[in-house]
Scaffold this motif. Structure first.
Motif, PDB file in Angstrom:
ATOM      1  N   TYR A 193      41.024 -45.029 -14.384  1.00  0.00           N
ATOM      2  CA  TYR A 193      39.822 -45.206 -15.210  1.00  0.00           C
ATOM      3  C   TYR A 193      39.904 -44.354 -16.472  1.00  0.00           C
ATOM      4  O   TYR A 193      39.655 -44.834 -17.586  1.00  0.00           O
ATOM      5  N   TYR A 194      40.266 -43.084 -16.315  1.00  0.00           N
ATOM      6  CA  TYR A 194      40.298 -42.177 -17.468  1.00  0.00           C
ATOM      7  C   TYR A 194      41.526 -42.399 -18.347  1.00  0.00           C
ATOM      8  O   TYR A 194      41.465 -42.139 -19.557  1.00  0.00           O
ATOM      9  N   LEU A 195      42.618 -42.866 -17.762  1.00  0.00           N
ATOM     10  CA  LEU A 195      43.837 -43.101 -18.541  1.00  0.00           C
ATOM     11  C   LEU A 195      43.906 -44.508 -19.119  1.00  0.00           C
ATOM     12  O   LEU A 195      44.744 -44.787 -19.987  1.00  0.00           O
ATOM     13  N   GLY A 196      43.063 -45.407 -18.616  1.00  0.00           N
ATOM     14  CA  GLY A 196      43.093 -46.787 -19.074  1.00  0.00           C
ATOM     15  C   GLY A 196      44.315 -47.541 -18.599  1.00  0.00           C
ATOM     16  O   GLY A 196      44.822 -48.416 -19.303  1.00  0.00           O
ATOM     17  N   VAL A 243      42.259 -43.000  -3.883  1.00  0.00           N
ATOM     18  CA  VAL A 243      41.075 -42.510  -4.604  1.00  0.00           C
ATOM     19  C   VAL A 243      41.465 -41.838  -5.914  1.00  0.00           C
ATOM     20  O   VAL A 243      40.891 -42.132  -6.974  1.00  0.00           O
ATOM     21  N   SER A 244      42.439 -40.931  -5.861  1.00  0.00           N
ATOM     22  CA  SER A 244      42.835 -40.222  -7.086  1.00  0.00           C
ATOM     23  C   SER A 244      43.477 -41.168  -8.091  1.00  0.00           C
ATOM     24  O   SER A 244      43.264 -41.054  -9.304  1.00  0.00           O
ATOM     25  N   GLY A 245      44.262 -42.144  -7.598  1.00  0.00           N
ATOM     26  CA  GLY A 245      44.873 -43.122  -8.496  1.00  0.00           C
ATOM     27  C   GLY A 245      43.838 -43.993  -9.174  1.00  0.00           C
ATOM     28  O   GLY A 245      43.953 -44.312 -10.368  1.00  0.00           O
ATOM     29  N   LEU A 246      42.800 -44.379  -8.432  1.00  0.00           N
ATOM     30  CA  LEU A 246      41.722 -45.184  -9.009  1.00  0.00           C
ATOM     31  C   LEU A 246      40.991 -44.412 -10.108  1.00  0.00           C
ATOM     32  O   LEU A 246      40.733 -44.950 -11.198  1.00  0.00           O
ATOM     33  N   ILE A 247      40.683 -43.154  -9.835  1.00  0.00           N
ATOM     34  CA  ILE A 247      39.967 -42.343 -10.827  1.00  0.00           C
ATOM     35  C   ILE A 247      40.840 -42.088 -12.051  1.00  0.00           C
ATOM     36  O   ILE A 247      40.387 -42.186 -13.199  1.00  0.00           O
ATOM     37  N   TRP A 267      32.621 -42.406 -13.996  1.00  0.00           N
ATOM     38  CA  TRP A 267      33.244 -43.620 -13.481  1.00  0.00           C
ATOM     39  C   TRP A 267      32.406 -44.331 -12.428  1.00  0.00           C
ATOM     40  O   TRP A 267      32.567 -45.537 -12.211  1.00  0.00           O
ATOM     41  N   THR A 268      31.483 -43.627 -11.777  1.00  0.00           N
ATOM     42  CA  THR A 268      30.640 -44.270 -10.767  1.00  0.00           C
ATOM     43  C   THR A 268      29.437 -44.983 -11.370  1.00  0.00           C
ATOM     44  O   THR A 268      28.654 -45.595 -10.644  1.00  0.00           O
ATOM     45  N   GLY A 294      49.258 -49.704 -10.072  1.00  0.00           N
ATOM     46  CA  GLY A 294      50.432 -48.933 -10.463  1.00  0.00           C
ATOM     47  C   GLY A 294      50.171 -47.444 -10.469  1.00  0.00           C
ATOM     48  O   GLY A 294      51.040 -46.646 -10.066  1.00  0.00           O
ATOM     49  N   THR A 295      48.980 -47.044 -10.898  1.00  0.00           N
ATOM     50  CA  THR A 295      48.632 -45.620 -10.918  1.00  0.00           C
ATOM     51  C   THR A 295      48.559 -45.052  -9.501  1.00  0.00           C
ATOM     52  O   THR A 295      49.023 -43.940  -9.237  1.00  0.00           O
ATOM     53  N   ILE A 296      48.004 -45.824  -8.584  1.00  0.00           N
ATOM     54  CA  ILE A 296      47.929 -45.398  -7.188  1.00  0.00           C
ATOM     55  C   ILE A 296      49.324 -45.202  -6.606  1.00  0.00           C
ATOM     56  O   ILE A 296      49.596 -44.209  -5.915  1.00  0.00           O
ATOM     57  N   VAL A 297      50.225 -46.129  -6.905  1.00  0.00           N
ATOM     58  CA  VAL A 297      51.595 -46.015  -6.405  1.00  0.00           C
ATOM     59  C   VAL A 297      52.292 -44.787  -6.981  1.00  0.00           C
ATOM     60  O   VAL A 297      53.020 -44.077  -6.271  1.00  0.00           O
TER      61      VAL A 297
END
Length: 283
Positions: free
Chosen positions: A250-253, A243-247, A16-17, A258-261
Motif C-alpha cells: 500500500y505504501y510503496l504502490g 500482513v506486512s507485505g500487504l501493508i 490504509w484501513t 509480489g511484495t508478500i512473496v
C-alpha cells in the motif's frame, strides 16, 4: 462484516484501513495465510513444491474450459480441472513409469500450454492475464466467507489425517504396517492442495502461488526443533509475510502478491542465516 470492519477501525487506526478494499484484503490475508502455512509444511516434507506449481499452471486450462462451456463462475471449471489434473499426476507418478519430477514437468507444461492456446484462440487471453499475478485487493465479502469455510474444512481434514499424512511421507513401509494406504492418503492430500491452490489463484496468481506455499514452511524448517514448532513457525511466518507485505504494498504502490512473496523470501534468508549460526555454535 460491519462488525469486523468496525473492529479493524478500532484496533488499527491507520491510513490504509480507511479503504474498504484494504480491509477486505486484510481479512482475506488473515484467513488464507494460515492455510498456506499449514498445508505448505507437508508440501515441503513430501518434496511436492513442483507439484503445487503445476497445479497453479493448470488454472489457465480450467479457465479456458469454463469459457468454452459458457460457465460464468470460472472457479467451478478451475476446480474441476485441477482435481482431475492432481489425481492424474498422482496416478501416473504412482505407476513408477518415470521419475516424479519428469511426470509433473510434463503435466505442468502441458496444462499451461493448453490453457494459453485455448484462451488465445478465442482472442481473449489478455482479459485473463490478471490470473498470472493475481490481486488480493479485489476480494469481495462473500469470497472472504468462502475462505473462512475453507479454513475450517482444512483444519478438520488436518486434524483427522495429519498422522497419516506424516507417516506416509516418512516411511511407506511403516505406514503399510499400520494399515495406512499410502495411495489413498496421498490422493486426499493432493485434492486438498488442489482445492487450496484453485480457490486462492484469483488473488495470489499463477506465477507466485507456489512461493507462498513453500517459503513459509522452508523458513520454519530452518528454526523449528519439533513437528509442533514446525507448524507454528510456518503459520506465523506466512501470516507475518501476508500482513506486512500487504501493508508495504500500500505504501510503496507495488503489487501485493509480489511484495508478500519478497517479505517471505527475506524471512527465509534470515532464518537460514540464523540456522547456520546456531548450527556452528553447537558444533
Amino acid at each position: 462484516m460491519d462488525a469486523l470492519y468496525g473492529l479493524i477501525d478500532f484496533l488499527l487506526p491507520f491510513e490504509w484501513t480507511e479503504f474498504m478494499f484494504m480491509k477486505n484484503a486484510f481479512l482475506a490475508i488473515l484467513l488464507i495465510t494460515p492455510l498456506f502455512g499449514l498445508v505448505g509444511t507437508m508440501v515441503v516434507n513430501n518434496r511436492m513444491s513442483f507439484f503445487s506449481d503445476a497445479l497453479g499452471h493448470s488454472a489457465l486450462t480450467g479457465i479456458a474450459i469454463g469459457v468454452l462451456m459458457g460457465v460464468d463462475n470460472y472457479l467451478l471449471s478451475m476446480l474441476g480441472f485441477a482435481l482431475l489434473f492432481a489425481l492424474g499426476i498422482s496416478a501416473v507418478t504412482g505407476s513408477g513409469i518415470s521419475s516424479a519430477d519428469t511426470i509433473i514437468g510434463v503435466f505442468s507444461s502441458t496444462g499451461l500450454a493448453l490453457g494459453v492456446v485455448l484462451l488465445s484462440a478465442s482472442g481473449g487471453f489478455a482479459k485473463y492475464s490478471n490470473y498470472l499475478i493475481g490481486d488480493i485487493l479485489t476480494v469481495q465479502p462473500e469470497e472472504i466467507a468462502m475462505l473462512a469455510v475453507l479454513l475450517v474444512v482444512v483444519a478438520v481434514v488436518w486434524a483427522l489425517f495429519f498422522n497419516r499424512f506424516l507417516l506416509a511421507s516418512l516411511n511407506a513401509d511403516l505406514a503399510a504396517s499400520k494399515n495406512i494406504r499410502e495411495g489413498a492418503v496421498q490422493k486426499v492430500f493432493v485434492v486438498l492442495v488442489a482445492v487450496l491452490v484453485t480457490v486462492s489463484i484469483k488473488w495470489v496468481g499463477v506465477l507466485i502461488i507456489n512461493s507462498l506455499l513453500v517459503l513459509p514452511a522452508a523458513s520454519a524448517r530452518n528454526v523449528a526443533r519439533s513437528m509442533r514448532s514446525y507448524h507454528v513457525w510456518s503459520i506465523c511466518v506466512s501470516m507475518f509475510s501476508g500482513v506486512s507485505g500487504l501493508i508495504l504494498s500500500y505504501y510503496l504502490g507495488t503489487a501485493a502478491g509480489g511484495t508478500i512473496v519478497l517479505v517471505a523470501a527475506a524471512v527465509f534468508f534470515l532464518t537460514f542465516l540464523y540456522g547456520r549460526l546456531v548450527g556452528k555454535r553447537r558444533a
